[in-house]
Design a protein around this motif. Structure first.
Motif, PDB file in Angstrom:
ATOM      1  N   LYS A   1     -16.888   4.234  -0.705  1.00 46.70           N
ATOM      2  CA  LYS A   1     -16.689   3.030   0.105  1.00 46.70           C
ATOM      3  C   LYS A   1     -15.850   1.979  -0.628  1.00 46.70           C
ATOM      4  CE  LYS A   1     -21.085   3.715   2.477  1.00 46.70           C
ATOM      5  NZ  LYS A   1     -22.471   3.210   2.655  1.00 46.70           N
ATOM      6  N   PHE A   2     -15.791   2.081  -1.947  1.00 41.75           N
ATOM      7  CA  PHE A   2     -14.976   1.149  -2.738  1.00 41.75           C
ATOM      8  C   PHE A   2     -13.518   1.196  -2.298  1.00 41.75           C
ATOM      9  CE2 PHE A   2     -12.454   0.374  -6.689  1.00 41.75           C
ATOM     10  CZ  PHE A   2     -12.818  -0.939  -6.902  1.00 41.75           C
ATOM     11  N   TRP A   3     -13.040   2.374  -1.891  1.00 40.55           N
ATOM     12  CA  TRP A   3     -11.632   2.537  -1.537  1.00 40.55           C
ATOM     13  C   TRP A   3     -11.319   1.971  -0.152  1.00 40.55           C
ATOM     14  CZ3 TRP A   3      -9.258   3.587  -5.808  1.00 40.55           C
ATOM     15  CH2 TRP A   3      -9.978   4.241  -6.823  1.00 40.55           C
ATOM     16  N   LEU A   4     -12.350   1.783   0.672  1.00 39.72           N
ATOM     17  CA  LEU A   4     -12.136   1.162   1.982  1.00 39.72           C
ATOM     18  C   LEU A   4     -11.732  -0.311   1.856  1.00 39.72           C
ATOM     19  CD1 LEU A   4     -15.071   2.570   4.173  1.00 39.72           C
ATOM     20  CD2 LEU A   4     -12.632   3.101   4.373  1.00 39.72           C
TER      21      LEU A   4
ATOM     22  N   LYS B   1     -13.088  20.845  -3.351  1.00 37.25           N
ATOM     23  CA  LYS B   1     -11.853  20.989  -2.585  1.00 37.25           C
ATOM     24  C   LYS B   1     -11.364  19.625  -2.077  1.00 37.25           C
ATOM     25  CE  LYS B   1     -11.925  22.596   1.648  1.00 37.25           C
ATOM     26  NZ  LYS B   1     -12.027  23.517   2.823  1.00 37.25           N
ATOM     27  N   TYR B   2     -12.264  18.852  -1.489  1.00 35.63           N
ATOM     28  CA  TYR B   2     -11.883  17.537  -0.968  1.00 35.63           C
ATOM     29  C   TYR B   2     -11.501  16.569  -2.089  1.00 35.63           C
ATOM     30  CZ  TYR B   2     -13.565  18.874   3.672  1.00 35.63           C
ATOM     31  OH  TYR B   2     -13.731  19.492   4.887  1.00 35.63           O
ATOM     32  N   ALA B   3     -12.273  16.588  -3.175  1.00 32.73           N
ATOM     33  CA  ALA B   3     -11.980  15.692  -4.297  1.00 32.73           C
ATOM     34  C   ALA B   3     -10.622  16.015  -4.906  1.00 32.73           C
ATOM     35  CB  ALA B   3     -13.082  15.800  -5.346  1.00 32.73           C
ATOM     36  N   SER B   4     -10.323  17.304  -5.056  1.00 34.89           N
ATOM     37  CA  SER B   4      -9.040  17.710  -5.628  1.00 34.89           C
ATOM     38  C   SER B   4      -7.874  17.301  -4.729  1.00 34.89           C
ATOM     39  CB  SER B   4      -9.017  19.231  -5.843  1.00 34.89           C
ATOM     40  OG  SER B   4     -10.019  19.623  -6.762  1.00 34.89           O
ATOM     41  N   ALA B   5      -8.091  17.400  -3.414  1.00 40.05           N
ATOM     42  CA  ALA B   5      -7.034  17.008  -2.473  1.00 40.05           C
ATOM     43  C   ALA B   5      -6.706  15.522  -2.603  1.00 40.05           C
ATOM     44  CB  ALA B   5      -7.465  17.330  -1.055  1.00 40.05           C
ATOM     45  N   SER B   6      -7.691  14.720  -2.975  1.00 44.63           N
ATOM     46  CA  SER B   6      -7.455  13.274  -3.079  1.00 44.63           C
ATOM     47  C   SER B   6      -6.501  12.917  -4.218  1.00 44.63           C
ATOM     48  CB  SER B   6      -8.780  12.529  -3.278  1.00 44.63           C
ATOM     49  OG  SER B   6      -9.312  12.747  -4.575  1.00 44.63           O
ATOM     50  N   VAL B   7      -6.407  13.803  -5.218  1.00 42.68           N
ATOM     51  CA  VAL B   7      -5.540  13.532  -6.371  1.00 42.68           C
ATOM     52  C   VAL B   7      -4.096  13.331  -5.923  1.00 42.68           C
ATOM     53  CG1 VAL B   7      -4.606  14.480  -8.528  1.00 42.68           C
ATOM     54  CG2 VAL B   7      -7.034  14.757  -7.988  1.00 42.68           C
ATOM     55  N   ALA B   8      -3.663  14.127  -4.950  1.00 45.14           N
ATOM     56  CA  ALA B   8      -2.276  14.012  -4.467  1.00 45.14           C
ATOM     57  C   ALA B   8      -1.998  12.610  -3.926  1.00 45.14           C
ATOM     58  CB  ALA B   8      -2.023  15.049  -3.374  1.00 45.14           C
ATOM     59  N   PHE B   9      -2.996  11.998  -3.304  1.00 45.44           N
ATOM     60  CA  PHE B   9      -2.787  10.676  -2.712  1.00 45.44           C
ATOM     61  C   PHE B   9      -2.887   9.557  -3.744  1.00 45.44           C
ATOM     62  CE2 PHE B   9      -3.649  13.446   0.796  1.00 45.44           C
ATOM     63  CZ  PHE B   9      -2.713  13.033   1.731  1.00 45.44           C
ATOM     64  N   PHE B  10      -3.552   9.816  -4.858  1.00 41.75           N
ATOM     65  CA  PHE B  10      -3.469   8.873  -5.977  1.00 41.75           C
ATOM     66  C   PHE B  10      -2.038   8.847  -6.514  1.00 41.75           C
ATOM     67  CE2 PHE B  10      -8.121   9.562  -6.212  1.00 41.75           C
ATOM     68  CZ  PHE B  10      -8.532   8.228  -6.258  1.00 41.75           C
ATOM     69  N   PHE B  11      -1.415  10.027  -6.591  1.00 36.87           N
ATOM     70  CA  PHE B  11      -0.020  10.113  -7.029  1.00 36.87           C
ATOM     71  C   PHE B  11       0.904   9.428  -6.013  1.00 36.87           C
ATOM     72  CE2 PHE B  11      -1.512  12.767 -10.233  1.00 36.87           C
ATOM     73  CZ  PHE B  11      -0.497  13.257 -11.036  1.00 36.87           C
TER      74      PHE B  11
ATOM     75  N   THR C   1      -7.393  -4.461   2.751  1.00 37.57           N
ATOM     76  CA  THR C   1      -6.510  -5.526   2.253  1.00 37.57           C
ATOM     77  C   THR C   1      -5.047  -5.197   2.522  1.00 37.57           C
ATOM     78  OG1 THR C   1      -6.495  -4.529   0.031  1.00 37.57           O
ATOM     79  CG2 THR C   1      -8.107  -6.281   0.441  1.00 37.57           C
ATOM     80  N   ASN C   2      -4.653  -3.961   2.324  1.00 35.77           N
ATOM     81  CA  ASN C   2      -3.262  -3.582   2.577  1.00 35.77           C
ATOM     82  C   ASN C   2      -2.914  -3.671   4.056  1.00 35.77           C
ATOM     83  OD1 ASN C   2      -1.711  -2.533   0.075  1.00 35.77           O
ATOM     84  ND2 ASN C   2      -3.760  -1.692  -0.199  1.00 35.77           N
ATOM     85  N   ALA C   3      -3.856  -3.328   4.922  1.00 35.95           N
ATOM     86  CA  ALA C   3      -3.625  -3.460   6.358  1.00 35.95           C
ATOM     87  C   ALA C   3      -3.419  -4.921   6.739  1.00 35.95           C
ATOM     88  CB  ALA C   3      -4.805  -2.872   7.138  1.00 35.95           C
ATOM     89  N   ALA C   4      -4.183  -5.823   6.115  1.00 33.95           N
ATOM     90  CA  ALA C   4      -4.083  -7.251   6.425  1.00 33.95           C
ATOM     91  C   ALA C   4      -2.762  -7.851   5.966  1.00 33.95           C
ATOM     92  CB  ALA C   4      -5.248  -7.996   5.779  1.00 33.95           C
TER      93      ALA C   4
ATOM     94  N   PHE D   1      -4.792   4.857   0.540  1.00 32.40           N
ATOM     95  CA  PHE D   1      -6.186   4.472   0.358  1.00 32.40           C
ATOM     96  C   PHE D   1      -7.057   4.947   1.515  1.00 32.40           C
ATOM     97  CE2 PHE D   1      -5.025   0.898  -2.708  1.00 32.40           C
ATOM     98  CZ  PHE D   1      -5.635   1.530  -3.787  1.00 32.40           C
ATOM     99  N   LEU D   2      -6.500   4.959   2.720  1.00 31.04           N
ATOM    100  CA  LEU D   2      -7.251   5.456   3.877  1.00 31.04           C
ATOM    101  C   LEU D   2      -7.592   6.933   3.697  1.00 31.04           C
ATOM    102  CD1 LEU D   2      -8.352   5.025   6.756  1.00 31.04           C
ATOM    103  CD2 LEU D   2      -6.079   5.630   7.625  1.00 31.04           C
ATOM    104  N   VAL D   3      -6.603   7.729   3.301  1.00 33.57           N
ATOM    105  CA  VAL D   3      -6.833   9.163   3.117  1.00 33.57           C
ATOM    106  C   VAL D   3      -7.766   9.413   1.933  1.00 33.57           C
ATOM    107  CG1 VAL D   3      -5.740  11.390   2.641  1.00 33.57           C
ATOM    108  CG2 VAL D   3      -4.607   9.742   4.154  1.00 33.57           C
ATOM    109  N   ILE D   4      -7.597   8.657   0.845  1.00 36.29           N
ATOM    110  CA  ILE D   4      -8.488   8.796  -0.322  1.00 36.29           C
ATOM    111  C   ILE D   4      -9.930   8.508   0.088  1.00 36.29           C
ATOM    112  CG2 ILE D   4      -9.150   7.705  -2.517  1.00 36.29           C
ATOM    113  CD1 ILE D   4      -6.118   7.376  -3.059  1.00 36.29           C
TER     114      ILE D   4
END
Length: 491
Positions: free
Chosen positions: A397-400, A328-338, A405-408, A310-313
């Motif tokens: 900002k939704f992904w922040l 380019k940046y949006a496409s790179a985020s797909v890998a982190f959804f996977f 929450t995961n960090a907590a 989620f941090l990288v996304i």
């Protein structure tokens, strides 16, 4: 003329009996995952949106509620399991839940109006709530210690007996002994079976003598079995599962890929299908790791992986909005959804369903699992309801939010969650009778992955004394168990 007694459970014993219980539970839990997988594609289908008058950005709130109302039904179903599940037993509760789901499915499949779709979603959810509150308990209570974690996690991959612990708790000793005998593939008078009956009966009796009423849970009074703490830990695992962000993906992955990443509908559907395959692969890895690494370690690894993804996304989608190289940046985020699905699949997929059934005592197991399941579904509703609105309003900002929450959750898991892997359910009762510290890291036995030696020694001693025919205190056993002891002594 002698009458041959019909063998119970079609003559199945040991591994084969456990296998068919697992098939029943896994099929039951697969209905849960099927709705998520199918409806995530349905909510972006033009025909569905037009028939139910859900086309356009002004309908986002209504579409969110159509999706999320299912979770309210599941919440109600979990409460139903809590109120009637202990009375019906595990098998009958699952049959009831499945019948209710069939009615809800028919209502949805034949829907041509928003009102009918709402009703169908709620009814389907009620049945699923009953099932998801019951199936993990059934599997946990009928599984051998070495297989318990693997089999419950296997159920989540798939998203004939009654439980012997439920039977003993309801005074049905002969049936319970027969089930234990079949599950372990040992004679009814085997010292191991007799010992298991003793341990379960002792736990039942101790819990009842020290039971805390619901209205007394929050009062300052002696609670030697730590009922409230165990209840909170079980429900907390489900809370962390949902606020870890999984149902953003499960219900809305095609929507996320279209609105956040900017993919076409066709490509979003294709990637969602590919993701489902990789998700299944990672959840399969969990089956191999669940006993080796334990519940605590896998939950922490899983949660850290979710945090990182989620941090990288968040970073990549932020750059995609502000940079000229948006694609380019949006496409790179797909890998982190996977990768997020991979992180979730190896730990937080199955353990929050397993943990409440292991951490709670026998008299509280149905209630504790139902409370945990209810927590899962009510928080699920919140996530599914706010996701389309959050993506539309907050964008990257939704992904922040989910990064935070995961960090907590990481320190909570580390300091407060004891290990339940490689412990019998009676071991956990013995642990909490010892008045342990709230901070589990103070006790090496509470966090080690292997079964603590003190529990191994105790069980071996009891089995040895039973086999030797010594007059070992029954600790709450009843006459039928004592009769079996006498038979074991004669042999």
């Amino acid at each position: 003329m002698t009458t041959l007694r019909k063998k119970p459970f079609f003559g199945l014993t040991g591994g084969w009996l456990t296998f068919w219980i697992t098939v029943a539970c896994a099929t039951d839990m697969s209905l849960f995952g099927y709705d998520q997988g199918v409806f995530s594609g349905v909510v972006i289908t033009r025909d569905f949106l037009e028939v139910h008058d859900l086309v356009g950005p002004t309908k986002t709130n209504t579409l969110s509620t159509v999706t999320a109302i299912y979770d309210i039904g599941c919440f109600i179903g979990a409460i139903v399991a809590f109120t009637v599940g202990e009375r019906l037993g595990r098998k009958k509760s699952i049959i009831l839940g499945t019948l209710i789901m069939a009615v809800g499915t028919i209502l949805q499949a034949s829907s041509f109006s928003l009102a009918q779709m709402f009703v169908g979603r709620i009814v389907l959810g009620v049945g699923n709530g009953v099932n998801t509150a019951t199936a993990p308990i059934w599997q946990t209570e009928t599984s051998q210690l070495k297989w318990r974690g693997k089999l419950v996690v296997f159920e989540m991959m798939m998203n004939i007996a009654e439980s012997p612990r439920w039977l003993l708790a309801h005074g049905r000793e002969e049936e319970a002994i027969e089930v234990l005998s079949c599950l372990e593939s040992k004679p009814a008078n085997d010292p191991f079976i007799v010992t298991q009956c003793r341990e379960i009966n002792f736990s039942v009796r101790y819990e009842r003598e020290n039971a805390v009423r619901w209205r007394d849970l929050l009062r300052k009074r002696a609670n030697t079995t730590k009922t409230l703490r165990r209840l909170v830990l079980g429900a907390g695992s489900q809370f962390m599962q949902q606020f870890g962000g999984i149902n953003i993906m499960s219900y809305y992955l095609p929507t996320v890929l279209i609105k956040s990443v900017g993919l076409t509908e066709e490509m979003a559907r294709l990637l969602s299908a590919c993701n489902a395959v990789s998700y299944l692969f990672f959840s399969g890895i969990a089956v191999l790791l669940i006993e080796r690494l334990g519940r605590r370690c896998l939950m922490m690894i899983s949660t850290f992986g979710q945090f990182f993804c989620f941090l990288v996304i968040s970073i990549l989608l932020c750059f995609s909005e502000s940079s000229a190289e948006r694609e380019k940046y949006a496409s790179a985020s797909v890998a982190f959804f996977f990768l997020y699905y991979g992180a979730f699949g190896i730990g937080m997929l199955g353990i929050p369903w397993l943990y409440p059934t292991e951490i709670n005592s026998l008299p509280m197991r149905t209630k504790g699992a139902a409370v945990a399941t209810a927590m899962d579904w009510i928080t699920n509703f919140v996530i599914v309801e706010i996701t389309p609105i959050g993506i539309q309003s907050l964008r990257w900002k939704f992904w922040l939010v989910w990064t935070a929450t995961n960090a907590a959750f990481l320190p909570i898991l580390y300091f407060f969650y004891p290990e339940t892997a490689n412990r019998s359910l009676e071991d956990m009762d013995a642990y909490y009778r010892s008045n342990p510290s709230l901070v589990v890291t103070k006790d090496p036995d509470a966090i080690c992955r292997k079964r603590p030696q003190k529990y191994i020694d105790h069980e071996a001693s009891v089995i040895e004394k039973t086999a030797a025919g010594l007059n070992y205190p029954s600790d709450g056993t009843v006459s039928h168990v004592e009769q079996l002891e006498a038979e074991a002594d004669k042999e």
